[in-house]
Scaffold this active site. Sequence first.
Site, PDB file in Angstrom:
ATOM      1  N   ALA A  63       0.842  -1.195   0.000  1.00 32.55           N
ATOM      2  CA  ALA A  63       0.000   0.000   0.000  1.00 32.55           C
ATOM      3  C   ALA A  63       0.878   1.245   0.000  1.00 32.55           C
ATOM      4  CB  ALA A  63      -0.887  -0.005   1.234  1.00 32.55           C
ATOM      5  N   GLY A 108       0.869  -5.069   0.977  1.00 36.84           N
ATOM      6  CA  GLY A 108      -0.246  -5.230   0.037  1.00 36.84           C
ATOM      7  C   GLY A 108       0.178  -5.889  -1.270  1.00 36.84           C
ATOM      8  N   GLU A 111      -0.016  -9.406  -0.489  1.00 40.55           N
ATOM      9  CA  GLU A 111      -1.442  -9.721  -0.309  1.00 40.55           C
ATOM     10  C   GLU A 111      -2.134  -9.874  -1.667  1.00 40.55           C
ATOM     11  OE1 GLU A 111      -1.690  -6.407   2.511  1.00 40.55           O
ATOM     12  OE2 GLU A 111      -2.711  -7.770   3.894  1.00 40.55           O
ATOM     13  N   GLU A 131       4.358  -4.662   7.513  1.00 38.57           N
ATOM     14  CA  GLU A 131       3.491  -3.635   8.107  1.00 38.57           C
ATOM     15  C   GLU A 131       3.826  -3.356   9.564  1.00 38.57           C
ATOM     16  OE1 GLU A 131       2.520  -6.031   6.073  1.00 38.57           O
ATOM     17  OE2 GLU A 131       0.938  -5.344   4.723  1.00 38.57           O
TER      18      GLU A 131
HETATM   19  C1  LIG Z   1      10.922  -2.210  -0.885  1.00 39.63           C
HETATM   20  C2  LIG Z   1      12.087  -1.460  -0.266  1.00 39.63           C
HETATM   21  C3  LIG Z   1      12.825  -2.361   0.704  1.00 39.63           C
HETATM   22  C4  LIG Z   1      13.035  -1.055  -1.426  1.00 39.63           C
HETATM   23  O1  LIG Z   1      14.075  -0.262  -0.959  1.00 39.63           O
HETATM   24  P1  LIG Z   1      14.989   0.529  -2.031  1.00 39.63           P
HETATM   25  O2  LIG Z   1      15.426  -0.395  -3.100  1.00 39.63           O
HETATM   26  O3  LIG Z   1      16.057   1.217  -1.221  1.00 39.63           O
HETATM   27  O4  LIG Z   1      14.016   1.588  -2.729  1.00 39.63           O
HETATM   28  P2  LIG Z   1      13.397   2.899  -2.084  1.00 39.63           P
HETATM   29  O5  LIG Z   1      14.287   4.053  -2.362  1.00 39.63           O
HETATM   30  O6  LIG Z   1      13.019   2.659  -0.666  1.00 39.63           O
HETATM   31  O7  LIG Z   1      12.031   3.036  -2.917  1.00 39.63           O
HETATM   32  C5  LIG Z   1      11.983   3.673  -4.186  1.00 39.63           C
HETATM   33  C6  LIG Z   1      10.849   4.664  -4.166  1.00 39.63           C
HETATM   34  O8  LIG Z   1       9.637   3.977  -3.923  1.00 39.63           O
HETATM   35  C7  LIG Z   1       8.983   4.517  -2.788  1.00 39.63           C
HETATM   36  N1  LIG Z   1       8.236   3.446  -2.088  1.00 39.63           N
HETATM   37  C8  LIG Z   1       8.655   2.198  -1.818  1.00 39.63           C
HETATM   38  N2  LIG Z   1       7.701   1.519  -1.187  1.00 39.63           N
HETATM   39  C9  LIG Z   1       6.655   2.356  -1.070  1.00 39.63           C
HETATM   40  C10 LIG Z   1       5.361   2.245  -0.495  1.00 39.63           C
HETATM   41  N3  LIG Z   1       4.920   1.087   0.046  1.00 39.63           N
HETATM   42  N4  LIG Z   1       4.555   3.311  -0.516  1.00 39.63           N
HETATM   43  C11 LIG Z   1       4.951   4.468  -1.079  1.00 39.63           C
HETATM   44  N5  LIG Z   1       6.161   4.649  -1.650  1.00 39.63           N
HETATM   45  C12 LIG Z   1       6.991   3.603  -1.639  1.00 39.63           C
HETATM   46  C13 LIG Z   1      10.107   5.081  -1.921  1.00 39.63           C
HETATM   47  O9  LIG Z   1       9.617   6.039  -1.023  1.00 39.63           O
HETATM   48  C14 LIG Z   1      10.988   5.660  -3.018  1.00 39.63           C
HETATM   49  O10 LIG Z   1      10.404   6.879  -3.465  1.00 39.63           O
HETATM   50  P3  LIG Z   1      11.322   8.208  -3.637  1.00 39.63           P
HETATM   51  O11 LIG Z   1      10.365   9.280  -4.049  1.00 39.63           O
HETATM   52  O12 LIG Z   1      12.311   7.830  -4.707  1.00 39.63           O
HETATM   53  O13 LIG Z   1      11.974   8.440  -2.302  1.00 39.63           O
HETATM   54  C15 LIG Z   1      11.601  -0.198   0.459  1.00 39.63           C
HETATM   55  O14 LIG Z   1      11.117   0.721  -0.496  1.00 39.63           O
HETATM   56  C16 LIG Z   1      10.513  -0.457   1.452  1.00 39.63           C
HETATM   57  O15 LIG Z   1      10.753  -0.975   2.523  1.00 39.63           O
HETATM   58  N6  LIG Z   1       9.252  -0.061   1.109  1.00 39.63           N
HETATM   59  C17 LIG Z   1       8.114  -0.144   2.013  1.00 39.63           C
HETATM   60  C18 LIG Z   1       7.574  -1.555   2.112  1.00 39.63           C
HETATM   61  C19 LIG Z   1       6.421  -1.622   3.093  1.00 39.63           C
HETATM   62  O16 LIG Z   1       6.540  -1.246   4.246  1.00 39.63           O
HETATM   63  N7  LIG Z   1       5.269  -2.106   2.641  1.00 39.63           N
HETATM   64  C20 LIG Z   1       4.063  -2.217   3.438  1.00 39.63           C
HETATM   65  C21 LIG Z   1       3.161  -1.048   3.180  1.00 39.63           C
HETATM   66  S1  LIG Z   1       1.741  -1.021   4.244  1.00 39.63           S
HETATM   67  C22 LIG Z   1       0.654  -2.090   3.446  1.00 39.63           C
HETATM   68  O17 LIG Z   1       0.952  -2.645   2.434  1.00 39.63           O
HETATM   69  C23 LIG Z   1      -0.715  -2.186   4.061  1.00 39.63           C
HETATM   70  C24 LIG Z   1      -1.542  -3.268   3.500  1.00 39.63           C
HETATM   71  O18 LIG Z   1      -1.428  -4.435   4.241  1.00 39.63           O
END
Ligand SMILES: CC(C)(COP(=O)(O)OP(=O)(O)OC[C@H]1O[C@@H](n2cnc3c(N)ncnc32)[C@H](O)[C@@H]1OP(=O)(O)O)[C@@H](O)C(=O)NCCC(=O)NCCSC(=O)CCO
Length: 257
Positions: A63, A108, A111, A131
């Site tokens: 998400a 998500g 999921e 999460e």
């Molecule tokens: C997936 C990870 C580990 C990847 O890390 P990395 O390769 O270092 O890449 P990033 O620089 O972190 O990501 C690139 C870019 O994408 C954006 N981003 C990544 N994930 C999300 C997200 N879930 N929502 C919004 N944006 C996201 C990140 O901010 C970067 O944007 P820039 O503008 O370039 O800064 C790492 O990205 C990670 O851990 N992501 C989060 C994973 C997570 O926690 N998922 C659960 C979300 S809650 C959910 O799904 C609820 C439903 O059950």
Amino acid sequence: METVQLKKEPPLGWIYLNRPDKLNAINEQLMKDLRQAVDELVADDQIRVIIITGQGKAFSAGADISQFKTLNGLTAWEFAKKGRELMDYIENLPKPTIAMINGYALGGGLELAMACDIRIAAEEAQVGLPEITLGIYPGFGGTQRLIRLIGKGKAMEMMMTGDRIPAREAERLGLVNKVVPLTELEKETRNFAIKLAEKPPVALKLIKLLVNQGLDIPILAGLNMESLGWGVVFSTEDAKEGVNAFFEKRKPNFKGS
Ligand SMILES: CC(C)(COP(=O)(O)OP(=O)(O)OC[C@H]1O[C@@H](n2cnc3c(N)ncnc32)[C@H](O)[C@@H]1OP(=O)(O)O)[C@@H](O)C(=O)NCCC(=O)NCCSC(=O)CCO
């Protein structure tokens, strides 16, 4: 569609989540576009199998966390309900679905993959439900689907730690069906999808219904549904074709009627 691409390659229909710069994070627009893409492929009689994958280095990182800052109790409930209902809808589609996990499938994203019938992952992919690290827990059906796929103990560990696991470990747990090198992923997924596309569609649809509903009802009710379904499947032309092909020692040609 802004956030999703659709490719028709009958009998296969491909859906690409298309926010690669945000690792295909699932926002409201993507949910809307994904639903539209799925509906278009379901409505097309030439499409027998639907494949969902991501553009760029992720299947989906879950998400869209940037939307979380503006959520309150009520809107968070609505957002989770919307996401969860989309996953339920995908799980219950009348055609087989494959998640082609090309990279991260987190939160998500996992999921969504779990709502598909089959998961084929690249060796390089990582999956998880992180999460908990955000102070929350999976909200698009993950708490329920993960226990059904891999059992309580390991599901608890994945949800409580939020740790990412590599594709091979996910395969060992039964969370993904098959793991192949990234370079082979599209070819292997296509081959698998073609194999499903050659099977009788009505029988596939009934298998989906029996398995998905069977998990949630008493076994006797499930067994009775199975027997009743035989009446339906035996009334199809494809059942006649399958039996005839067996005796004529040839490959059956199932038409979906
Ligand atoms: C997936 C990870 C580990 C990847 O890390 P990395 O390769 O270092 O890449 P990033 O620089 O972190 O990501 C690139 C870019 O994408 C954006 N981003 C990544 N994930 C999300 C997200 N879930 N929502 C919004 N944006 C996201 C990140 O901010 C970067 O944007 P820039 O503008 O370039 O800064 C790492 O990205 C990670 O851990 N992501 C989060 C994973 C997570 O926690 N998922 C659960 C979300 S809650 C959910 O799904 C609820 C439903 O059950």
